[in-house]
Design a protein around this motif. Structure first.
Motif, PDB file in Angstrom:
ATOM      1  N   ASN A   1     -50.421 -21.278  58.388  1.00  0.00           N
ATOM      2  CA  ASN A   1     -49.667 -22.052  57.397  1.00  0.00           C
ATOM      3  C   ASN A   1     -50.275 -23.432  57.189  1.00  0.00           C
ATOM      4  OD1 ASN A   1     -47.756 -20.085  56.796  1.00  0.00           O
ATOM      5  ND2 ASN A   1     -46.364 -20.730  58.426  1.00  0.00           N
ATOM      6  N   THR A   2     -50.816 -24.022  58.262  1.00  0.00           N
ATOM      7  CA  THR A   2     -51.446 -25.337  58.142  1.00  0.00           C
ATOM      8  C   THR A   2     -52.681 -25.266  57.253  1.00  0.00           C
ATOM      9  OG1 THR A   2     -50.650 -26.043  60.315  1.00  0.00           O
ATOM     10  CG2 THR A   2     -52.539 -27.221  59.415  1.00  0.00           C
ATOM     11  N   THR A   3     -53.499 -24.230  57.452  1.00  0.00           N
ATOM     12  CA  THR A   3     -54.681 -24.050  56.604  1.00  0.00           C
ATOM     13  C   THR A   3     -54.271 -23.860  55.150  1.00  0.00           C
ATOM     14  OG1 THR A   3     -55.941 -23.056  58.421  1.00  0.00           O
ATOM     15  CG2 THR A   3     -56.716 -22.626  56.192  1.00  0.00           C
ATOM     16  N   VAL A   4     -53.268 -23.039  54.915  1.00  0.00           N
ATOM     17  CA  VAL A   4     -52.783 -22.790  53.554  1.00  0.00           C
ATOM     18  C   VAL A   4     -52.276 -24.074  52.913  1.00  0.00           C
ATOM     19  CG1 VAL A   4     -50.972 -21.656  52.199  1.00  0.00           C
ATOM     20  CG2 VAL A   4     -52.258 -20.359  53.907  1.00  0.00           C
ATOM     21  N   ALA A   5     -51.552 -24.880  53.684  1.00  0.00           N
ATOM     22  CA  ALA A   5     -51.016 -26.136  53.146  1.00  0.00           C
ATOM     23  C   ALA A   5     -52.142 -27.071  52.712  1.00  0.00           C
ATOM     24  CB  ALA A   5     -50.132 -26.819  54.195  1.00  0.00           C
ATOM     25  N   GLU A   6     -53.218 -27.131  53.506  1.00  0.00           N
ATOM     26  CA  GLU A   6     -54.356 -27.974  53.143  1.00  0.00           C
ATOM     27  C   GLU A   6     -55.023 -27.479  51.860  1.00  0.00           C
ATOM     28  OE1 GLU A   6     -57.178 -28.975  56.182  1.00  0.00           O
ATOM     29  OE2 GLU A   6     -55.658 -28.915  57.767  1.00  0.00           O
ATOM     30  N   ILE A   7     -55.138 -26.175  51.724  1.00  0.00           N
ATOM     31  CA  ILE A   7     -55.753 -25.610  50.522  1.00  0.00           C
ATOM     32  C   ILE A   7     -54.889 -25.876  49.300  1.00  0.00           C
ATOM     33  CG2 ILE A   7     -56.349 -23.439  49.368  1.00  0.00           C
ATOM     34  CD1 ILE A   7     -57.270 -22.404  52.121  1.00  0.00           C
ATOM     35  N   ASN A   8     -53.603 -25.637  49.444  1.00  0.00           N
ATOM     36  CA  ASN A   8     -52.692 -25.849  48.313  1.00  0.00           C
ATOM     37  C   ASN A   8     -52.643 -27.317  47.895  1.00  0.00           C
ATOM     38  OD1 ASN A   8     -52.071 -23.131  48.255  1.00  0.00           O
ATOM     39  ND2 ASN A   8     -50.200 -23.339  49.458  1.00  0.00           N
ATOM     40  N   ALA A   9     -52.717 -28.202  48.867  1.00  0.00           N
ATOM     41  CA  ALA A   9     -52.681 -29.635  48.564  1.00  0.00           C
ATOM     42  C   ALA A   9     -53.901 -30.071  47.775  1.00  0.00           C
ATOM     43  CB  ALA A   9     -52.585 -30.437  49.863  1.00  0.00           C
ATOM     44  N   SER A  10     -54.993 -29.318  47.906  1.00  0.00           N
ATOM     45  CA  SER A  10     -56.225 -29.639  47.183  1.00  0.00           C
ATOM     46  C   SER A  10     -56.342 -28.869  45.869  1.00  0.00           C
ATOM     47  CB  SER A  10     -57.442 -29.336  48.062  1.00  0.00           C
ATOM     48  OG  SER A  10     -57.411 -30.113  49.248  1.00  0.00           O
ATOM     49  N   GLY A  11     -55.279 -28.151  45.518  1.00  0.00           N
ATOM     50  CA  GLY A  11     -55.279 -27.420  44.263  1.00  0.00           C
ATOM     51  C   GLY A  11     -55.827 -26.018  44.345  1.00  0.00           C
ATOM     52  N   GLY A  12     -56.063 -25.516  45.568  1.00  0.00           N
ATOM     53  CA  GLY A  12     -56.597 -24.178  45.735  1.00  0.00           C
ATOM     54  C   GLY A  12     -55.508 -23.133  45.837  1.00  0.00           C
ATOM     55  N   MET A  13     -55.932 -21.878  45.995  1.00  0.00           N
ATOM     56  CA  MET A  13     -55.009 -20.750  46.102  1.00  0.00           C
ATOM     57  C   MET A  13     -55.160 -20.097  47.472  1.00  0.00           C
ATOM     58  SD  MET A  13     -55.686 -19.003  42.369  1.00  0.00           S
ATOM     59  CE  MET A  13     -57.476 -18.973  42.655  1.00  0.00           C
ATOM     60  N   ALA A  14     -54.048 -19.985  48.191  1.00  0.00           N
ATOM     61  CA  ALA A  14     -54.112 -19.394  49.528  1.00  0.00           C
ATOM     62  C   ALA A  14     -52.766 -18.814  49.925  1.00  0.00           C
ATOM     63  CB  ALA A  14     -54.560 -20.426  50.555  1.00  0.00           C
ATOM     64  N   GLU A  15     -52.833 -17.865  50.838  1.00  0.00           N
ATOM     65  CA  GLU A  15     -51.636 -17.228  51.390  1.00  0.00           C
ATOM     66  C   GLU A  15     -51.862 -16.977  52.866  1.00  0.00           C
ATOM     67  OE1 GLU A  15     -49.119 -13.009  51.074  1.00  0.00           O
ATOM     68  OE2 GLU A  15     -50.872 -13.359  49.793  1.00  0.00           O
ATOM     69  N   ALA A  16     -50.858 -17.250  53.683  1.00  0.00           N
ATOM     70  CA  ALA A  16     -50.946 -17.007  55.121  1.00  0.00           C
ATOM     71  C   ALA A  16     -50.490 -15.594  55.448  1.00  0.00           C
ATOM     72  CB  ALA A  16     -50.100 -18.016  55.881  1.00  0.00           C
ATOM     73  N   ILE A  17     -51.239 -14.921  56.307  1.00  0.00           N
ATOM     74  CA  ILE A  17     -50.881 -13.584  56.769  1.00  0.00           C
ATOM     75  C   ILE A  17     -50.936 -13.597  58.292  1.00  0.00           C
ATOM     76  CG2 ILE A  17     -51.467 -11.144  56.746  1.00  0.00           C
ATOM     77  CD1 ILE A  17     -52.741 -11.535  54.025  1.00  0.00           C
ATOM     78  N   ALA A  18     -49.784 -13.619  58.924  1.00  0.00           N
ATOM     79  CA  ALA A  18     -49.705 -13.709  60.382  1.00  0.00           C
ATOM     80  C   ALA A  18     -49.660 -12.309  60.985  1.00  0.00           C
ATOM     81  CB  ALA A  18     -48.484 -14.512  60.801  1.00  0.00           C
ATOM     82  N   ILE A  19     -50.810 -11.804  61.398  1.00  0.00           N
ATOM     83  CA  ILE A  19     -50.905 -10.501  62.047  1.00  0.00           C
ATOM     84  C   ILE A  19     -51.881 -10.592  63.208  1.00  0.00           C
ATOM     85  CG2 ILE A  19     -50.353  -9.120  60.000  1.00  0.00           C
ATOM     86  CD1 ILE A  19     -53.355  -8.663  59.614  1.00  0.00           C
ATOM     87  N   ASN A  20     -51.811  -9.593  64.076  1.00  0.00           N
ATOM     88  CA  ASN A  20     -52.736  -9.496  65.197  1.00  0.00           C
ATOM     89  C   ASN A  20     -53.785  -8.443  64.842  1.00  0.00           C
ATOM     90  OD1 ASN A  20     -54.079  -9.227  67.636  1.00  0.00           O
ATOM     91  ND2 ASN A  20     -52.209  -9.171  68.871  1.00  0.00           N
ATOM     92  N   VAL A  21     -55.042  -8.839  64.752  1.00  0.00           N
ATOM     93  CA  VAL A  21     -56.087  -7.906  64.338  1.00  0.00           C
ATOM     94  C   VAL A  21     -56.266  -6.759  65.329  1.00  0.00           C
ATOM     95  CG1 VAL A  21     -57.362  -9.564  62.939  1.00  0.00           C
ATOM     96  CG2 VAL A  21     -57.896  -9.333  65.392  1.00  0.00           C
ATOM     97  N   VAL A  22     -55.718  -6.893  66.522  1.00  0.00           N
ATOM     98  CA  VAL A  22     -55.799  -5.823  67.517  1.00  0.00           C
ATOM     99  C   VAL A  22     -54.958  -4.621  67.099  1.00  0.00           C
ATOM    100  CG1 VAL A  22     -55.259  -5.219  69.920  1.00  0.00           C
ATOM    101  CG2 VAL A  22     -56.297  -7.419  69.393  1.00  0.00           C
ATOM    102  N   ASN A  23     -53.916  -4.864  66.301  1.00  0.00           N
ATOM    103  CA  ASN A  23     -52.975  -3.823  65.889  1.00  0.00           C
ATOM    104  C   ASN A  23     -53.405  -3.232  64.549  1.00  0.00           C
ATOM    105  OD1 ASN A  23     -50.650  -2.492  64.696  1.00  0.00           O
ATOM    106  ND2 ASN A  23     -49.405  -3.459  66.277  1.00  0.00           N
ATOM    107  N   GLN A  24     -53.943  -2.014  64.580  1.00  0.00           N
ATOM    108  CA  GLN A  24     -54.477  -1.416  63.356  1.00  0.00           C
ATOM    109  C   GLN A  24     -53.404  -1.209  62.294  1.00  0.00           C
ATOM    110  OE1 GLN A  24     -56.241   2.848  62.537  1.00  0.00           O
ATOM    111  NE2 GLN A  24     -57.877   1.548  63.394  1.00  0.00           N
TER     112      GLN A  24
END
Length: 254
Positions: free
Chosen positions: A44-67
């Motif tokens: 969410n922090t990364t997304v907030a920084e992108i959005n604040a700069s006018g970019g497009m982003a979405e946070a996806i909180a998953i564990n890559v270990v879980n297929q």
């Protein structure tokens, strides 16, 4: 050059370090960025920084270990043009000091996590006429590094998977490459030094920096710049390659 307008990029480990730097740079170049991280707050922090700069982003909180989690999340995205597999963990130890639990933990994230991510993304890329995959390997996949048995094992597997995927899917217009960084100054490095060398952080930081002939660690932004190139249309003729970005570590340490 190196514009990613109208492209959707999925970046694992996007909440910190190299992954975060990639997310920020991709967004600057016009991509819609899916920030994948097991740490929801970091994503969410990364997304907030992108959005604040006018970019497009979405946070996806998953564990890559879980297929199942990965496949479900990627299918919801539907269109993936670029996949950067940056999520990974490290481990200190020789073969004898690496127990089964440590070995499995490193394997599950660094190897199975990359596999899961590509497993979920490739069918979508095939459906949409192609795509680009960039995996994070390491100098440890090319040369012997002391006390990095499990980590080296995992990054060697990443390199091998990269070559296999590049071969199998080149006819589907899917490019697959990897890069092999040496030491990069990320929050992980600072945390490692604070934990293992309390009171001697500056001394050890300087010592680690000097192991690279160029005399310093890389910046995450420098790694992200190479990744941007390899994922851009300007690199359309490149697939099945590993690119060391190591301050001379592999070729000049003699």
């Amino acid at each position: 050059m190196f514009q990613l307008t109208n492209k959707t990029a999925v970046v694992t480990g996007g909440g910190s370090g190299i992954g975060k730097a990639v997310c920020l740079l991709f967004a600057q170049r016009g991509a819609s960025v899916k920030v994948v991280d097991v740490n929801k707050e970091a994503a969410n922090t990364t997304v907030a920084e992108i959005n604040a700069s006018g970019g497009m982003a979405e946070a996806i909180a998953i564990n890559v270990v879980n297929q199942e989690e990965v496949v479900s999340a990627y299918q919801a995205i539907e269109k993936i043009d670029i996949l950067v597999n940056s999520a990974g963990i490290s481990h200190i130890g020789t073969l004898e000091t690496t127990d089964a639990a440590d070995f499995d933990r490193v394997y599950s994230v660094n190897v199975k996590g990359v596999y899961n991510s590509m497993y979920a993304a490739i069918p979508l890329m095939k459906k949409n006429g192609g795509g680009v995959i960039l995996n994070l390997a390491s100098i440890a996949s090319s040369v012997g590094i002391p006390d990095r048995f499990a980590y080296s094992m995992s990054k060697g597997a990443v390199l091998a998977m990269t070559l296999s995927v590049a071969k199998d899917y080149v006819k589907h217009n899917i490019r697959c490459n990897c890069i092999s960084p040496a030491r990069v100054h990320t929050p992980f490095v600072d945390g490692f030094l604070a934990k293992n060398y309390p009171g001697k952080e500056a001394e050890m930081f300087a010592k680690l920096s000097q192991t690279q002939p160029i005399g310093r660690m890389a910046k995450p932004e420098e790694i992200a710049a190479l990744i941007l190139y390899l994922c851009s249309d300007e690199a359309a003729f490149i697939t099945g390659c590993d690119y060391p970005i190591d301050g001379g570590f592999i070729k000049l340490n003699n």
